[in-house]
Design a protein around this motif. Structure first.
Motif, mmCIF file in Angstrom:
data_model
loop_
_atom_site.group_PDB
_atom_site.id
_atom_site.type_symbol
_atom_site.label_atom_id
_atom_site.label_comp_id
_atom_site.label_asym_id
_atom_site.label_seq_id
_atom_site.Cartn_x
_atom_site.Cartn_y
_atom_site.Cartn_z
ATOM 1 N N ASP A 298 36.438 39.946 49.510
ATOM 2 C CA ASP A 298 36.133 41.316 49.082
ATOM 3 C C ASP A 298 37.455 42.015 48.793
ATOM 4 O O ASP A 298 38.158 42.432 49.712
ATOM 5 N N GLU B 242 37.995 44.927 46.589
ATOM 6 C CA GLU B 242 37.523 45.980 45.697
ATOM 7 C C GLU B 242 38.657 46.926 45.295
ATOM 8 O O GLU B 242 38.642 47.516 44.218
ATOM 9 N N ARG C 31 39.529 51.219 50.442
ATOM 10 C CA ARG C 31 39.404 50.827 51.843
ATOM 11 C C ARG C 31 38.821 49.435 52.025
ATOM 12 O O ARG C 31 38.888 48.873 53.117
ATOM 13 N N VAL C 32 38.233 48.868 50.991
ATOM 14 C CA VAL C 32 37.738 47.486 51.079
ATOM 15 C C VAL C 32 38.685 46.596 50.295
ATOM 16 O O VAL C 32 38.495 46.311 49.116
ATOM 17 N N GLN C 33 39.764 46.217 50.957
ATOM 18 C CA GLN C 33 40.805 45.395 50.359
ATOM 19 C C GLN C 33 41.363 44.501 51.457
ATOM 20 O O GLN C 33 42.137 44.926 52.293
ATOM 21 N N PRO D 60 40.976 53.297 45.277
ATOM 22 C CA PRO D 60 39.514 53.217 45.323
ATOM 23 C C PRO D 60 38.937 53.420 43.936
ATOM 24 O O PRO D 60 39.540 54.075 43.067
ATOM 25 N N ALA E 33 33.330 42.090 43.680
ATOM 26 C CA ALA E 33 33.531 43.355 42.995
ATOM 27 C C ALA E 33 33.160 43.104 41.524
ATOM 28 O O ALA E 33 33.215 41.954 41.075
ATOM 29 N N VAL F 94 31.772 47.237 42.448
ATOM 30 C CA VAL F 94 30.658 48.001 42.994
ATOM 31 C C VAL F 94 30.022 48.779 41.838
ATOM 32 O O VAL F 94 30.692 49.560 41.165
ATOM 33 N N ARG G 57 33.969 53.929 47.146
ATOM 34 C CA ARG G 57 33.933 52.558 46.612
ATOM 35 C C ARG G 57 33.253 52.539 45.243
ATOM 36 O O ARG G 57 33.452 51.590 44.465
#
Length: 258
Positions: free
Chosen positions: A70, A72, A75-77, A88, A122, A124, A139
């Motif tokens: 994941d 993206e 914060r999702v890295q 983001p 990714a 999203v 996201r």
């Protein structure tokens, strides 16, 4: 092909720590896993990740193995410093520069390809217009389905430029429910027309653009379920995964869940 191999190809496994356990390597050698996903718990630094991906691929031998992460941005890295820290997706949506979004996708993809990955979960494609939805929040590219579509396809295109498989998520849309579907089962009670007018649009466009993978949301959508399905999440619904995704939307790629 034996049944065990066929079933194994449907599973993407994970593990704890920076080194794969012997049991996982054995499953790879036996052809009982189709892929492996890495999380922050598996990552120390770039060279270690590259060596880990090479070890996993060597265990799989000549069998095709998908190694995923994941990544993206925001914060999702999972892969961070010394690699670039990507913004983001809400920041890219606010800039509304498609060339920039594609360049970010290409940059993320280049990092992943160099380290040995095949798949990035990714972009999203959720449309978020609910301030209480902190699960997705920044996201997402934004609250407008058309903007989300344009930038989602641009990011997927950038990943593809770098030979990374992109995965549109979370079909048919996680923009409404505020609960975290990793920990509880959310329900989206909106009528079908509302979902079709907003949440579904980016995914239909992704299907038509032949985005290679799509992740199904672990969310209950009563308005989209078949009359005999009960209150099952989308991940278990033939009406959503087959009728809506494949027959109605025309998605011909790989469907996955989480």
């Amino acid at each position: 092909m034996r049944l065990g191999h066929r079933c194994g190809e449907l599973i993407m496994g994970g593990f704890d720590g920076p080194q794969p356990p012997p049991e996982l390597l054995q499953r790879l050698r036996a052809g009982h896993l189709g892929g492996v996903i890495l999380f922050a718990r598996n990552i120390v630094e770039p060279l270690q990740v590259a060596e880990l991906c090479a070890e996993l691929r060597a265990a799989a031998g000549e069998r095709r193995l998908l190694i995923a992460v994941d990544q993206e941005g925001g914060r999702v890295q999972r892969l961070r410093a010394p690699l670039p820290r990507w913004p983001p997706m809400a920041t890219l949506g606010a800039r509304d520069d498609l060339e920039l979004t594609r360049a970010v996708g290409r940059g993320i993809g280049s990092d992943l390809h160099t380290l040995g990955f095949d798949v990035d979960f990714a972009p999203v494609l959720d449309v978020v217009d609910n301030a209480e939805n902190t699960v997705i929040a920044d996201r997402a590219f934004g609250a407008d389905a058309e903007l989300v579509t344009r930038h989602g396809l641009a990011l997927a295109g950038g990943l593809g430029d770098a030979n990374i498989i992109g995965c549109a998520k979370h079909f048919p849309g996680h923009g409404g429910p505020v609960a975290d579907s990793h920990h509880e089962l959310p329900h989206d009670e909106r009528p079908r027309k509302a979902l079709e007018a907003q949440d579904l649009l980016p995914f239909v466009a992704a299907a038509r653009a032949r985005v290679p993978m799509m992740m199904v949301a672990h969310v209950v959508y009563p308005a989209l379920l078949g009359p005999d399905e009960g209150a099952v999440p989308a991940t278990f619904s033939r009406q959503i995964c087959t009728t809506l995704a494949r027959e109605t939307s025309g998605f011909a790629g790989l469907l996955c869940s989480y």
